[in-house]
Design an enzyme around this catalytic site. Structure first.
Site, PDB file in Angstrom:
ATOM      1  N   HIS A   1     -14.887 -18.848  -8.612  1.00 38.29           N
ATOM      2  CA  HIS A   1     -13.462 -19.066  -8.323  1.00 38.29           C
ATOM      3  C   HIS A   1     -12.856 -17.896  -7.563  1.00 38.29           C
ATOM      4  CE1 HIS A   1     -13.571 -21.867 -12.022  1.00 38.29           C
ATOM      5  NE2 HIS A   1     -14.118 -22.379 -10.963  1.00 38.29           N
TER       6      HIS A   1
ATOM      7  N   CYS B   1     -24.612 -28.243  10.444  1.00 36.81           N
ATOM      8  CA  CYS B   1     -23.447 -27.707   9.724  1.00 36.81           C
ATOM      9  C   CYS B   1     -23.828 -26.531   8.816  1.00 36.81           C
ATOM     10  CB  CYS B   1     -22.740 -28.803   8.927  1.00 36.81           C
ATOM     11  SG  CYS B   1     -23.745 -29.494   7.618  1.00 36.81           S
TER      12      CYS B   1
ATOM     13  N   ASP C   1     -29.455 -25.046   2.630  1.00 33.15           N
ATOM     14  CA  ASP C   1     -30.336 -25.576   1.585  1.00 33.15           C
ATOM     15  C   ASP C   1     -31.744 -25.804   2.101  1.00 33.15           C
ATOM     16  OD1 ASP C   1     -29.078 -25.794  -0.975  1.00 33.15           O
ATOM     17  OD2 ASP C   1     -27.611 -27.094  -0.012  1.00 33.15           O
TER      18      ASP C   1
ATOM     19  N   GLU D   1     -31.189 -31.638   4.443  1.00 28.78           N
ATOM     20  CA  GLU D   1     -31.221 -30.305   3.822  1.00 28.78           C
ATOM     21  C   GLU D   1     -32.326 -30.202   2.774  1.00 28.78           C
ATOM     22  OE1 GLU D   1     -27.501 -29.357   1.924  1.00 28.78           O
ATOM     23  OE2 GLU D   1     -27.331 -31.318   0.992  1.00 28.78           O
TER      24      GLU D   1
HETATM   25  C1  PEP Z   1     -26.250 -26.448   3.907  1.00 31.64           C
HETATM   26  O1  PEP Z   1     -26.913 -26.575   2.872  1.00 31.64           O
HETATM   27  O2  PEP Z   1     -26.698 -25.974   4.966  1.00 31.64           O
HETATM   28  C2  PEP Z   1     -24.836 -26.848   3.928  1.00 31.64           C
HETATM   29  C3  PEP Z   1     -24.130 -26.844   5.037  1.00 31.64           C
HETATM   30  O3  PEP Z   1     -24.266 -27.189   2.754  1.00 31.64           O
HETATM   31  P1  PEP Z   1     -23.792 -26.136   1.614  1.00 31.64           P
HETATM   32  O4  PEP Z   1     -23.873 -24.777   2.200  1.00 31.64           O
HETATM   33  O5  PEP Z   1     -22.421 -26.547   1.230  1.00 31.64           O
HETATM   34  O6  PEP Z   1     -24.795 -26.401   0.544  1.00 31.64           O
HETATM   35 MG    MG Z   2     -26.234 -27.797   1.271  1.00 35.09          MG
END
Ligand code: PEP
Ligand code: MG
Length: 588
Positions: A194, A504, A457, A433
């Protein structure tokens, strides 16, 4: 002599300043016993302090919602409710009555027991509970012991410093808003803690999870930190300081130059169109994304609406949040990722089981499909929001087509149940991922409308390196040759399947990472708004055909440096007019 620390990057941005350790806790509570006649008075004193603390917390909740945002405000609800926990209240009262302990000692004992339920575990899932318990302990004990009220931070010269905490609690974090603190380093915590959520909202660079090595940093020692990579230099050499200064994007000339880029169309030097979208954790982050010229939201991490919450957000509350983001980007729209809870993101209302390996556990799509009411609510809110803009649904942590099929059934069902069903089904996509999804993309792609590569991930699962383990930070390299090959296979498979694929994961926020991805053929990237100007500058300055040339020498790369090296050299040769960027490549 300079030395280094490693942690988890929790709030992006670089900072340089003197270290200041904040010792804030009440270490020990004096021991004494009371007489039987004093029992009622002590219980009354405890109840008085408890009510007072609750009032303070609710006030903090309201102020935080107003000043920072409603999501951050909600973090304090959990604390206020902990103070009503019958286990805590009843347990404290019985220690007073049966053991003749004064209120402060009885409360501390009871809290110690509650803390030990979580404390023996290194689970990230428990860390926020511990921080909350520590926060309320401090508040109630300060009152009972008659210690000075008011923020610990108000008595310290924190302005211009890098603050060091063994644990940063939410109350301390919100108190940092107006203090001109340059950066934060903490021994505990995770990216989803948090207090890290609050640091990001306040835009204070932050590295968490450094561990006991943080104790080695002397007060006033100069420190450079990078809140994106989690790297820290203590007592930097003159050369390192100089490199940092040259990489500091805050110099006005450079800042102005970067701001001017916000509304330029993103084209490489040889005219390849590239799309830069935004990764958002909260609806209020949309304003920052618009400022940097993001072409829509490529990843809205909806789980930040629920972590830390005592209650599930209603369908209406979610609808308002999703609608706010969709309306902010009428042309380009928002890619709404369904709840990625589990792993290190732990909503209190689910009372999730402690797991030995939470990243390999009950996470994301698995939780949503097991809790259809939760999932249905979210999908209904998303479909309703789609009436006000363009919304795509993105599913995290997919390993099999069955998960997509079951989601589509729920999505169709909720769409049909609305008074005004959408004319077209919402586009549905999946995160790539997990190695399983990547290896079977030909089987999954026919079931979806788009793909999004999650390098964070994918790196942890492909390299078997826990992304939350600061000790392994050097092994966590998304440009490991195994991954580089995987990204190449993915874009090739997507081409064969004729399906859109974007990125992403955080690799797109690294200048070398983004050119490596461009070289492989990726053209759509989603990244945190603070990283946009710099990455846009890189994309505008490079040539896609030159990058294909760089690729040719990489077939036999067998370590990350074999991949990073040629792209770094290309950037150094191509963008010599950007000394700050080049300094950054070697800064921290
Ligand atoms: C990722 O795993 O690359 C991703 C964009 O998701 P997060 O970082 O939220 O797990
Ligand atoms: Mg992820």
């Amino acid at each position: 002599m300079s030395w280094r620390l490693h942690g988890i990057g929790a709030s992006p941005g670089r900072a340089f300043g003197p270290a200041l350790r904040v010792e804030w806790d009440i270490v020990s509570v004096p021991h004494r016993t009371i007489s039987p006649e004093e029992v009622d008075l002590e219980i009354e004193r405890f109840q008085g302090a408890r009510s007072w603390a609750k009032e303070q917390i609710w006030r903090l909740q309201a102020e935080t919602s107003e000043r920072i945002g409603p999501v951050e405000g909600k973090i304090f609800e959990a604390q206020a409710m902990m103070l009503d926990d019958p286990d805590l209240v009843g347990g404290t009262a019985s220690y007073i009555r049966e053991n003749f302990l004064p209120a402060e000692r009885a409360f501390d004992w009871r809290l110690l027991e509650l803390r030990s339920r979580f404390a023996d575990t290194a689970h990230v899932m428990a860390l926020d509970r511990l921080a909350d318990l520590r926060d309320i302990r401090f508040r109630v004990l300060s009152r009972l012991l008659g210690l000075a009220e008011g923020s610990v931070l108000s008595s310290l010269p924190v302005g211009g410093c890098i603050l060091l905490f063994d644990e940063l609690t939410p109350s301390l974090a919100v108190g940092l808003g107006d203090k001109e603190v340059r950066g934060l380093l903490t021994a505990t915590g995770s990216r989803a803690s948090h207090s890290a959520v609050i640091a990001r909202s306040l835009r204070i660079p932050c590295v968490v999870g450094i561990g006991p090595d943080l104790d080695e940093v002397q007060d006033r020692a100069p420190v450079i930190l990078d809140g994106a990579t989690g790297r820290v230099i203590v007592e930097p050499t003159e050369t390192e300081k100089d490199t940092y200064r040259r990489s500091d994007v805050q110099t006005t000339a450079r800042k102005r130059r970067l701001e001017e880029l916000a509304h330029r169309v993103t084209l490489t030097r040889d005219g390849e169109r590239v799309v830069l979208q935004a990764n958002l954790d909260q609806p209020d982050d949309a304003a920052g994304a618009l400022e940097v010229g993001a072409e829509g939201v490529g990843l809205f991490r909806s789980e930040f609406l629920v972590i830390g919450r005592r209650t599930i957000p209603s369908e209406d509350e979610q609808y308002e949040a999703y609608r706010q983001v969709a309306e902010a980007f009428p042309r380009h729209g928002v890619t709404l990722r369904t709840f990625d809870i589990g792993g290190d993101k732990f909503p209190i209302f689910l009372s999730m089981p402690m797991e030995e390996n939470p990243y390999l556990g009950w996470r994301a799509i698995r939780v949503c499909l097991d809790l259809p009411d939760l999932f249905r609510n979210q999908l209904r809110a998303a479909v309703r929001a789609a009436a006000h803009g363009r919304v795509r649904i993105l599913l995290p942590f997919i390993v099999a087509s069955d998960e997509i099929r079951r989601t589509r059934e729920i999505l169709d069902e909720v769409s049909a149940s609305l008074d005004v069903p959408p004319e077209e089904p919402l586009p549905l996509g999946i995160m790539i991922e997990t190695p399983a999804a990547l290896e079977t993309v030909d089987l999954l792609a026919p079931h979806v409308d788009f793909l999004s590569l999650g390098t964070n991930d994918l790196t942890q699962y492909a390299l078997a390196v826990d992304r939350g383990n600061a000790r392994l930070v050097d092994l966590f390299d998304p440009l490991h040759p195994a991954l580089f090959r995987m990204y190449g296979r993915l874009i090739e498979a997507a081409g064969t399947q004729g399906i859109d694929v974007g990125v992403c994961g955080d690799l797109a926020e690294d200048p070398i990472g983004v050119v490596a991805l461009l070289a492989l053929g990726y053209r759509r990237f989603s990244l945190a708004p603070p990283s946009h100007p710099e990455i846009k500058e890189v994309v505008l300055g490079v040539s896609a055909s030159d990058l294909s040339g760089v690729m040719k020498g990489l077939a036999n790369a067998d370590q990350p440096s074999d991949i990073r090296g040629p792209f770094r050299r290309y950037l150094e040769e191509t963008l010599p007019e950007v000394p700050e960027l080049l300094a950054r490549l070697s800064a921290v």
